[in-house]
Every structure is written in C-alpha cells, then in structure tokens.
Scaffold this motif. Structure first.
Motif, PDB file in Angstrom:
ATOM      1  N   ALA A   4      48.251  41.189  45.191  1.00 51.51           N
ATOM      2  CA  ALA A   4      48.885  40.460  44.378  1.00 51.51           C
ATOM      3  C   ALA A   4      50.375  40.726  44.777  1.00 51.51           C
ATOM      4  N   LEU A   5      50.693  41.994  45.291  1.00 52.19           N
ATOM      5  CA  LEU A   5      52.058  42.089  45.728  1.00 52.19           C
ATOM      6  C   LEU A   5      52.384  41.510  47.031  1.00 52.19           C
ATOM      7  N   LEU A   6      51.451  41.397  48.083  1.00 51.90           N
ATOM      8  CA  LEU A   6      51.594  40.603  49.156  1.00 51.90           C
ATOM      9  C   LEU A   6      51.838  39.227  48.909  1.00 51.90           C
ATOM     10  N   LEU A   7      50.975  38.545  48.089  1.00 54.34           N
ATOM     11  CA  LEU A   7      51.182  37.184  47.718  1.00 54.34           C
ATOM     12  C   LEU A   7      52.354  36.833  46.866  1.00 54.34           C
ATOM     13  N   ALA A   8      52.768  37.850  46.141  1.00 48.29           N
ATOM     14  CA  ALA A   8      53.980  37.666  45.204  1.00 48.29           C
ATOM     15  C   ALA A   8      55.228  37.557  46.169  1.00 48.29           C
ATOM     16  N   ALA A   9      55.145  38.451  47.358  1.00 44.00           N
ATOM     17  CA  ALA A   9      56.265  38.693  48.176  1.00 44.00           C
ATOM     18  C   ALA A   9      56.342  37.359  49.396  1.00 44.00           C
ATOM     19  N   LYS A  10      55.066  36.764  49.340  1.00 43.26           N
ATOM     20  CA  LYS A  10      54.727  35.851  50.402  1.00 43.26           C
ATOM     21  C   LYS A  10      54.634  36.394  51.888  1.00 43.26           C
ATOM     22  N   ILE A  11      54.299  37.683  51.753  1.00 38.97           N
ATOM     23  CA  ILE A  11      53.985  38.359  52.946  1.00 38.97           C
ATOM     24  C   ILE A  11      52.367  38.449  53.195  1.00 38.97           C
ATOM     25  N   VAL A  12      52.184  37.998  54.547  1.00 37.64           N
ATOM     26  CA  VAL A  12      50.742  38.250  55.048  1.00 37.64           C
ATOM     27  C   VAL A  12      50.580  39.238  55.777  1.00 37.64           C
ATOM     28  N   ASN A  42      63.926  31.298  53.476  1.00 29.39           N
ATOM     29  CA  ASN A  42      64.727  30.322  53.127  1.00 29.39           C
ATOM     30  C   ASN A  42      64.215  29.617  52.056  1.00 29.39           C
ATOM     31  N   ARG A  43      63.350  29.994  51.395  1.00 24.89           N
ATOM     32  CA  ARG A  43      62.615  29.676  49.957  1.00 24.89           C
ATOM     33  C   ARG A  43      62.063  28.068  50.232  1.00 24.89           C
ATOM     34  N   ASP A  44      61.417  27.848  51.176  1.00 23.30           N
ATOM     35  CA  ASP A  44      61.018  26.263  51.543  1.00 23.30           C
ATOM     36  C   ASP A  44      59.592  26.580  51.033  1.00 23.30           C
ATOM     37  N   GLY A  45      58.807  27.729  50.762  1.00 20.00           N
ATOM     38  CA  GLY A  45      57.572  27.702  50.345  1.00 20.00           C
ATOM     39  C   GLY A  45      56.603  28.239  51.975  1.00 20.00           C
ATOM     40  N   LEU A  69      60.547  33.782  63.911  1.00 21.14           N
ATOM     41  CA  LEU A  69      60.304  32.304  64.196  1.00 21.14           C
ATOM     42  C   LEU A  69      59.849  31.552  62.856  1.00 21.14           C
ATOM     43  N   SER A  70      60.685  30.397  62.750  1.00 19.94           N
ATOM     44  CA  SER A  70      60.698  29.650  61.632  1.00 19.94           C
ATOM     45  C   SER A  70      59.942  28.288  61.939  1.00 19.94           C
ATOM     46  N   THR A  96      72.490  34.485  52.625  1.00 17.96           N
ATOM     47  CA  THR A  96      73.662  33.852  53.283  1.00 17.96           C
ATOM     48  C   THR A  96      73.303  32.430  53.673  1.00 17.96           C
ATOM     49  N   HIS A  97      74.070  31.469  53.339  1.00 16.59           N
ATOM     50  CA  HIS A  97      73.663  29.964  53.631  1.00 16.59           C
ATOM     51  C   HIS A  97      72.062  29.696  53.347  1.00 16.59           C
ATOM     52  N   GLY A  98      71.542  30.208  52.291  1.00 15.21           N
ATOM     53  CA  GLY A  98      70.329  29.835  51.637  1.00 15.21           C
ATOM     54  C   GLY A  98      69.168  30.489  52.121  1.00 15.21           C
ATOM     55  N   TRP A  99      69.686  31.488  53.316  1.00 18.34           N
ATOM     56  CA  TRP A  99      68.571  32.413  53.902  1.00 18.34           C
ATOM     57  C   TRP A  99      68.922  33.667  53.543  1.00 18.34           C
ATOM     58  N   ARG A 100      67.626  34.402  53.252  1.00 17.78           N
ATOM     59  CA  ARG A 100      67.681  36.050  53.234  1.00 17.78           C
ATOM     60  C   ARG A 100      68.347  36.547  54.235  1.00 17.78           C
TER      61      ARG A 100
END
Length: 151
Positions: A4-12, A42-45, A69-70, A96-100
């Motif tokens: 649950a923590l990994l999914l919440a943080a979007k960390i795989v 960048n919060r684009d999902g 890599l983005s 900064t500029h929308g990116w963490r």
C-alpha cells in the motif's frame, strides 16, 4: 502495508523495468550493474525511472552515474544524468517548474559530505550535484534508492 505504501508513493519495486526502459538502460546507457526505482516526479501519473549505475566504468571517487528517464510516448528521455552521486537518492517534497526536486548525497574526492537538492529547470535536472547548494539531510522526502550498507 508495504505494498500500500509503495502504491501510494507510485514507487515500483526495483529491478522491474518496462521493456522500453530496459532497452535504454542496456543500449543507450550501456549499464549492466545498477539499482533502479520508479516514482512520478511531474504528477502526470507516469513514473520516471531512476537508474543508479554501478558498473566500474560508470563510477569514480565521487560516486557513480545516476540517470532519470522520463516516459515520452513509447520511449524514454533522459532528464537527469549526474556523474558524481551516491545514495541515498530521494524524491523531495519540494518542486521546481512542476517537477519534484531530487536529493542526492555528494561525498568523496575531498568534498565535505552533504545532500544536494537538484531542481528541474524546465527541461532537465543539473548534471553536477557538487555545484548545487547543500540541503539539510533531514529535508522532507522519501528514499528511492538506499545507501549501501558497509560490511
């Protein structure tokens, strides 16, 4: 709980890269020994991929190469390439500029150990963390790639 923590943080989980990212790591970065983490910067999902390369020809007294890599359509673009980085590598709470912002340890080669906060400039992150002002090691954020434990 951990899942649950990994999914919440979007960390795989490290080591599971999409095929297109794996191809970039092998064919463009020429990396064979590396740690990975994935986190949306960048919060684009869609998760960016952190690749900390530990091959001998990617490391020196100041640390090793770090790439981010983005996802870009069906491929990936490099938004961060640093050559003197050490873990822990962190996604900071600030943006900064929308990116963490990204926190990396700078040490070795005579440098006083400190965490550098890497800011996105609208196109990419800076390539030399030793030239970035130091950040408090307790800045809010989450660790993506842990420091290696010494035996």
């Amino acid at each position: 709980m951990l899942i649950a923590l990994l999914l919440a943080a979007k960390i795989v989980a490290p080591g599971r890269l999409p095929p297109a990212a794996e191809k970039v790591v092998r064919e463009v970065l020429h990396a064979h020994i590396y740690d990975t983490a994935q986190a949306d910067l960048n919060r684009d999902g869609r998760a960016e991929i952190f690749v900390y390369v530990k091959d001998e020809d990617h490391c020196g007294s100041g640390g090793c190469n770090l790439y981010v890599l983005s996802p870009n359509r069906a491929n990936y673009r490099v938004v961060l390439h640093t050559m003197i980085t050490r873990p822990p590598i962190r996604r900071l709470a600030t943006s900064t500029h929308g990116w963490r912002d990204i926190g990396v340890l700078v040490a070795g080669g005579g440098v006083q150990p400190h965490e550098a906060r890497l800011h996105f400039n609208g196109k990419r992150y800076p390539g030399n963390p030793s030239m970035v002002p130091a950040t408090a090691m307790n800045a809010k954020g989450e660790t993506l790639i842990e420091a290696e434990r010494q035996p």
